[in-house]
Write a protein that holds these residues in place. Structure first.
Motif, short mmCIF file in Angstrom:
data_model
loop_
_atom_site.label_atom_id
_atom_site.label_comp_id
_atom_site.label_asym_id
_atom_site.label_seq_id
_atom_site.Cartn_x
_atom_site.Cartn_y
_atom_site.Cartn_z
N PRO A 1 0.79 -1.23 0.00
CA PRO A 1 0.00 0.00 0.00
C PRO A 1 0.83 1.30 0.00
O PRO A 1 0.45 2.26 -0.65
N LEU A 2 1.96 1.33 0.69
CA LEU A 2 2.79 2.55 0.70
C LEU A 2 3.37 2.85 -0.67
O LEU A 2 3.46 4.01 -1.07
N ASP A 3 3.78 1.81 -1.40
CA ASP A 3 4.29 2.02 -2.75
C ASP A 3 3.19 2.53 -3.67
O ASP A 3 3.40 3.41 -4.50
N THR A 4 1.99 1.97 -3.52
CA THR A 4 0.84 2.44 -4.29
C THR A 4 0.54 3.89 -3.96
O THR A 4 0.29 4.72 -4.84
N LEU A 5 0.57 4.22 -2.67
CA LEU A 5 0.32 5.59 -2.22
C LEU A 5 1.29 6.56 -2.89
O LEU A 5 0.87 7.58 -3.46
N ALA A 6 2.58 6.26 -2.85
CA ALA A 6 3.59 7.13 -3.47
C ALA A 6 3.33 7.28 -4.96
O ALA A 6 3.39 8.39 -5.51
N ARG A 7 3.03 6.17 -5.63
CA ARG A 7 2.78 6.21 -7.09
C ARG A 7 1.54 7.04 -7.42
O ARG A 7 1.57 7.89 -8.30
N GLU A 8 0.46 6.81 -6.69
CA GLU A 8 -0.78 7.53 -6.97
C GLU A 8 -0.66 9.02 -6.68
O GLU A 8 -1.19 9.85 -7.43
N ILE A 9 0.03 9.38 -5.62
CA ILE A 9 0.23 10.80 -5.32
C ILE A 9 1.00 11.47 -6.45
O ILE A 9 0.64 12.55 -6.91
N ARG A 10 2.05 10.81 -6.92
CA ARG A 10 2.85 11.38 -8.02
C ARG A 10 2.01 11.47 -9.30
O ARG A 10 2.03 12.48 -9.99
N LYS B 1 0.83 15.41 5.08
CA LYS B 1 0.89 16.86 4.92
C LYS B 1 2.19 17.23 4.23
O LYS B 1 3.18 16.50 4.30
N LEU B 2 2.16 18.36 3.52
CA LEU B 2 3.37 18.85 2.88
C LEU B 2 4.40 19.19 3.96
O LEU B 2 4.05 19.77 4.99
N LYS B 3 5.67 18.85 3.74
CA LYS B 3 6.72 19.10 4.74
C LYS B 3 7.02 20.58 4.92
O LYS B 3 7.41 21.00 6.00
N THR B 4 6.88 21.34 3.83
CA THR B 4 7.09 22.79 3.91
C THR B 4 6.03 23.47 3.04
O THR B 4 5.31 22.80 2.30
N ASN B 5 5.98 24.79 3.11
CA ASN B 5 5.04 25.50 2.24
C ASN B 5 5.68 25.84 0.90
O ASN B 5 5.12 26.58 0.11
N LYS B 6 6.86 25.26 0.63
CA LYS B 6 7.56 25.52 -0.63
C LYS B 6 7.75 24.25 -1.46
O LYS B 6 8.55 24.24 -2.39
N GLU B 7 7.02 23.21 -1.13
CA GLU B 7 7.16 21.96 -1.88
C GLU B 7 6.65 22.16 -3.31
O GLU B 7 5.65 22.83 -3.53
N LEU B 8 7.34 21.55 -4.25
CA LEU B 8 6.98 21.67 -5.66
C LEU B 8 6.10 20.50 -6.08
O LEU B 8 6.32 19.37 -5.65
N ASN B 9 5.12 20.81 -6.91
CA ASN B 9 4.43 19.69 -7.54
C ASN B 9 4.78 19.74 -9.02
O ASN B 9 4.78 20.78 -9.65
N TYR B 10 5.13 18.59 -9.53
CA TYR B 10 5.58 18.45 -10.90
C TYR B 10 4.40 18.07 -11.79
O TYR B 10 3.28 17.93 -11.32
N GLU C 1 -1.40 11.56 -9.68
CA GLU C 1 -2.60 12.40 -9.66
C GLU C 1 -2.36 13.83 -9.19
O GLU C 1 -3.18 14.70 -9.49
N THR C 2 -1.28 14.08 -8.46
CA THR C 2 -1.05 15.44 -7.93
C THR C 2 0.24 16.07 -8.40
O THR C 2 0.37 17.29 -8.34
N GLY C 3 1.20 15.26 -8.81
CA GLY C 3 2.49 15.80 -9.20
C GLY C 3 3.48 15.92 -8.04
O GLY C 3 4.66 16.18 -8.24
N TYR C 4 3.01 15.72 -6.82
CA TYR C 4 3.91 15.80 -5.66
C TYR C 4 4.71 14.51 -5.53
O TYR C 4 4.20 13.42 -5.78
N LYS C 5 5.96 14.65 -5.11
CA LYS C 5 6.79 13.50 -4.81
C LYS C 5 6.51 13.08 -3.37
O LYS C 5 6.30 13.93 -2.50
#
Length: 169
Positions: free
Chosen positions: A72-81, A118-127, A83-87
């Protein structure tokens, strides 16, 4: 289209263990869902996409199917990338489930792992998003206090309840 042509839903029949009746259900892959908060924890990242079950666009938290033997954690990372562009490295996991939810055991085998991040900082990039074939979605940051009015999606409401009751206390 024939029923055997379905990609991820499979109609199954099982004999009831104590009565002489047949039970119909859908075999569906398990999935993950992610409540993603901004750094200040005052907004939630939702995705807006068409859902055939309601014949309309719906705001919901990012989610996706666990493929093959993925954990599930690998799926979570893949889906976030996708659908949202966030790493995944840009996010802090606030809640990870001990076991999945059984969504509707009367008619489907699907289990759902709901995570809160949650985002680690308010400057995180989404690709650029890496959407699957056939996906067409847009991301929307919604104020936390507006979530209940913004969507009637079960997994979003469940994740918000977890956040308010377990984390925000």
């Amino acid at each position: 289209m024939k029923i055997n042509d379905l990609k991820f839903l499979k109609v199954k029949i099982e004999k009831h263990p104590t009565r002489d009746i047949q039970l119909e259900f859908l075999e569906k892959p398990n999935a993950v869902a992610a409540l993603i908060l901004n750094y200040n924890e005052d907004k939630v990242l939702l995705v807006k996409q068409y859902r055939p079950g309601v014949s309309a666009e719906l705001l919901e938290i990012p989610a996706g199917i666990i493929e093959n033997d993925e954990n599930p954690l690998d799926t979570l990372a893949r889906e976030i990338r996708e659908e949202t562009g966030y790493k995944f490295e840009s996010l802090k996991v606030l809640y990870s489930p001990i076991k999945p939810l059984i969504l509707s055991p009367g008619y489907t085998s699907e289990e759902l792992y709901v995570f809160i991040l949650k985002l680690k900082t308010n400057k995180e990039l989404n690709y650029e998003k890496q959407l699957d074939e056939g996906e067409d979605l847009e991301e929307v940051w919604e104020k936390i206090e507006n979530i209940e009015e913004a969507t009637n999606d079960f997994k979003t409401h469940y994740a918000m309840s977890l956040y308010k009751n377990l984390i925000k206390k």
